[in-house]
Scaffold this motif. Structure first.
Motif, mmCIF file in Angstrom:
data_model
loop_
_atom_site.group_PDB
_atom_site.id
_atom_site.type_symbol
_atom_site.label_atom_id
_atom_site.label_comp_id
_atom_site.label_asym_id
_atom_site.label_seq_id
_atom_site.Cartn_x
_atom_site.Cartn_y
_atom_site.Cartn_z
ATOM 1 N N SER A 245 -0.960 11.211 -1.980
ATOM 2 C CA SER A 245 -2.143 11.407 -1.139
ATOM 3 C C SER A 245 -2.174 10.392 -0.014
ATOM 4 O O SER A 245 -1.649 9.280 -0.158
ATOM 5 N N ASP B 30 -8.280 15.147 -2.462
ATOM 6 C CA ASP B 30 -8.552 14.446 -3.714
ATOM 7 C C ASP B 30 -9.682 13.462 -3.447
ATOM 8 O O ASP B 30 -9.516 12.544 -2.645
ATOM 9 N N ASN C 233 -4.246 15.491 0.538
ATOM 10 C CA ASN C 233 -2.929 15.948 0.123
ATOM 11 C C ASN C 233 -2.402 16.882 1.207
ATOM 12 O O ASN C 233 -3.094 17.831 1.606
ATOM 13 N N TYR D 289 -8.305 9.789 -4.092
ATOM 14 C CA TYR D 289 -7.124 9.231 -3.436
ATOM 15 C C TYR D 289 -6.938 9.661 -1.982
ATOM 16 O O TYR D 289 -6.196 9.019 -1.244
#
Length: 329
Positions: A200, A187, A193, A190
């Motif tokens: 995250s 991401d 993942n 963030y």
């Protein structure tokens, strides 16, 4: 006036008193913070409002002691001129002069040890001179085993170095412990993942499975050290307070690239400059300071957050004692 009216009147008086007390406590806390962070303009404004200059924070420190600890010469001069009590001591027996000496703030120490002068009656300057930005000096930072300053640290990898499907180590404890995982996706806002992990992970808490130079080289340099700030909620009847503790600045820590460190600490015998060696954290990124304060080993690990205004930050922890927070100087 009937009983109901009297009851409402006393209730209003009680609420006003409670609000006034909360406002007073807030102003005293603001003065303590201003003294800690050298905010001269804020200190002048609060003192002009009549805030108690000898108030103590949750750690037992007066504004003058906070200014002495942080080297805030302008605020120390202001507080002394307004009649601050120089003799106040903490439960450990430390006064403002001791804190200035401990942190090698010679200008503040000179103010505190000069013979007493009559209290100034002159008006405070309308537009105070902003305190100069402080930079560490050779005397303010514990000297390294050699005269040369620490070498530049190695940067921590940015988001995107590790790819989806790659095995990595990640920290769900903000840098302290590490677990093996697999990157599922990235991401851009963030972080990484990971398969089977909710949410995250920040790029500072994801590394490759094989040891890399930055695992220790990132920690090289000088670090400002302080007692972490804690916020507790206190309920007294219908009143709810937030009590702040911690935040006290401590002498800095120097981590050298040659495997040594120096750290000026307070012990039962007085001030002590510790010089020792560090070794890599065997379980992940970080360094282990051998035989540090209290004779214990102290783990230093990365606690930074991508995009944070605080910049590079660390936690210094030990199984024997409390932990400290740090930020790069």
């Amino acid at each position: 006036m009937n009983a109901l009216s009297k009851s409402r009147t006393w209730m209003c008086i009680a609420l006003m008193c409670s609000a006034a007390l909360a406002e007073q406590n807030l102003a005293e806390m603001q003065l303590s913070n201003a003294a800690n962070y050298c905010d001269t303009a804020q200190a002048i404004a609060l003192i002009a409002q009549g805030v108690n200059i000898n108030t103590r924070n949750s750690g037992g420190y007066t504004p003058l002691m906070m200014a002495a600890n942080s080297g805030c010469t302008d605020i120390a001069r202001l507080l002394i001129a307004r009649g601050a009590d120089l003799s106040v001591k903490t439960s450990a027996g430390w006064d403002a002069a001791y804190l200035a000496k401990l942190n090698n703030h010679q200008a503040v120490l000179a103010l505190l040890t000069t013979p007493a002068r009559p209290r100034s009656t002159a008006a405070e300057p309308a537009t105070p001179r902003a305190p100069a930005v402080k930079t560490p000096s050779p005397t303010a930072v514990p000297s390294a085993p050699t005269s040369a300053p620490p070498k530049a640290h190695t940067a921590w990898p940015k988001l995107g170095k590790y790819k989806p499907g790659q095995s990595v180590l990640y920290s769900g404890t903000a840098g302290k412990t590490w677990t093996r995982g697999v990157i599922r996706s990235i991401d851009p806002k963030y972080g990484y993942n990971l398969t089977g992990v909710t949410g995250s992970e920040d790029a500072n808490f994801v590394v490759g499975v094989n040891r890399e130079p930055f695992w220790t080289a990132w920690f090289v340099g000088d670090w400002r050290v302080n007692v972490p700030v804690a916020v507790n909620t206190v309920v007294r009847g219908t009143d709810v307070y937030r009590v702040y503790s911690g935040g006290l600045r401590l002498p800095p820590l120097r981590i050298n690239a040659d495997g040594t460190y120096s750290w000026r600490v307070q012990s039962t015998g007085g001030e002590q400059l510790l010089r020792g060696r560090w070794v890599p954290n065997p379980d992940g990124p970080g360094v282990l300071l051998r035989a540090g304060p209290q004779g214990a080993d102290w783990l230093v690990y990365n606690n930074s957050r991508t995009g944070s205004a605080l910049g590079d930050t660390i936690i210094i922890s030990s199984a024997c004692c409390s932990h400290y927070a740090g930020s790069r100087l």
